[in-house]
Design a protein around this motif. Structure first.
Motif, short mmCIF file in Angstrom:
data_model
loop_
_atom_site.label_atom_id
_atom_site.label_comp_id
_atom_site.label_asym_id
_atom_site.label_seq_id
_atom_site.Cartn_x
_atom_site.Cartn_y
_atom_site.Cartn_z
N GLU A 1 -1.99 -1.11 -3.82
CA GLU A 1 -3.12 -0.23 -3.54
C GLU A 1 -2.59 1.15 -3.25
OE1 GLU A 1 -6.44 -3.17 -1.56
OE2 GLU A 1 -4.93 -2.27 -0.24
N ARG B 1 0.84 -1.19 0.00
CA ARG B 1 0.00 0.00 0.00
C ARG B 1 0.89 1.25 0.00
NH1 ARG B 1 -5.74 1.69 2.19
NH2 ARG B 1 -6.14 -0.32 1.23
N VAL C 1 -9.28 4.87 -2.25
CA VAL C 1 -8.28 3.82 -2.50
C VAL C 1 -8.45 3.27 -3.91
CG1 VAL C 1 -7.38 1.58 -1.77
CG2 VAL C 1 -8.22 3.22 -0.05
N GLU D 1 -3.58 4.79 -1.79
CA GLU D 1 -4.54 5.54 -0.97
C GLU D 1 -4.23 7.02 -1.10
OE1 GLU D 1 -5.74 5.92 3.76
OE2 GLU D 1 -4.66 4.15 3.03
#
Length: 226
Positions: free
Chosen positions: A38, A2, A31, A40
């Motif tokens: 991922e 992430r 997101v 964000e």
């Protein structure tokens, strides 16, 4: 993996957010999901306080962030940097942290008997871990202030107190502090929108700087999402 993608304002990150939305496999609120990562997207607001609050709330919480990238514009003390040029900020100091002597000189915390501890390094410098060395952009030293410098008196004081500072922002030190305290790798990409001079808003090149830093950011993100 992430990635936390942070800017002070939506306008500074708008082109990249639109680009990511076109390519994402899945989107849920802020997101954007890809096969291997991922991303964000968050906006910290203008200045140190809001940025510190956002990171202090987000970074300790799940899901864990492995890399944080701050994107924005900056003023340049260093006239060797061109307007619109993208830079990789690798260190930060606070431009008004400590006390003022009767002549207006800045006395840093160490001079007052309060040397800063972790994550600050020697001289109150914040220098985070991260993959910044591999980026194809000039590395610079940042200085973070609560208000954008706009008078020759302040410029002179800052140059005397921080002779190595090359760029000025209002959020960089809070970003580095938050990431270092949380053990998260950090990158700070900025483009030069103006030189630090007595305030002359007409001389700023804000839109070209935003375009340049978003082009650079997309170049950085492409290996993660392709």
């Amino acid at each position: 993996m992430r990635i936390l993608l942070l800017a002070a304002t939506p306008s500074e990150l708008g082109p990249t957010v639109a680009w990511l939305r076109e390519l994402a496999v899945r989107q849920e609120q802020n997101v954007l999901s890809f096969e291997r990562v991922e991303i964000e997207v968050v906006f910290g607001g203008l200045g140190l306080i809001s940025t510190a609050f956002l990171l202090g709330r987000r970074l300790p919480a799940p899901p864990a962030v492995q890399l944080a990238i701050q994107v924005g514009v900056a003023g340049a003390f260093d006239r060797a940097l061109a307007l619109g040029q993208v830079v990789n900020v690798i260190s930060e100091q606070l431009g008004d942290w400590g006390a003022e002597d009767p002549n207006g000189k800045l006395l840093p915390p160490a001079a007052l008997g309060f040397p800063p501890g972790f994550p600050f390094g020697e001289g109150g410098v914040l220098r985070p871990a991260g993959p910044s060395a591999i980026l194809p952009y000039p590395t610079v030293a940042g200085l973070t202030v609560h208000r954008a410098t706009g008078s020759q008196t302040t410029i002179t004081r800052l140059r005397e107190s921080f002779p190595d500072a090359q760029v000025e922002s209002m959020e960089g030190a809070a970003f580095f502090y938050g990431c270092m305290a949380a053990g998260v790798d950090a990158l700070q990409l900025r483009a030069i929108s103006n030189y630090v001079t007595p305030r002359d808003r007409s001389a700023w090149k804000l839109e070209p700087a935003i375009t340049a830093v978003n082009t650079a950011l997309q170049r950085v993100l492409t290996p993660f999402i392709s």
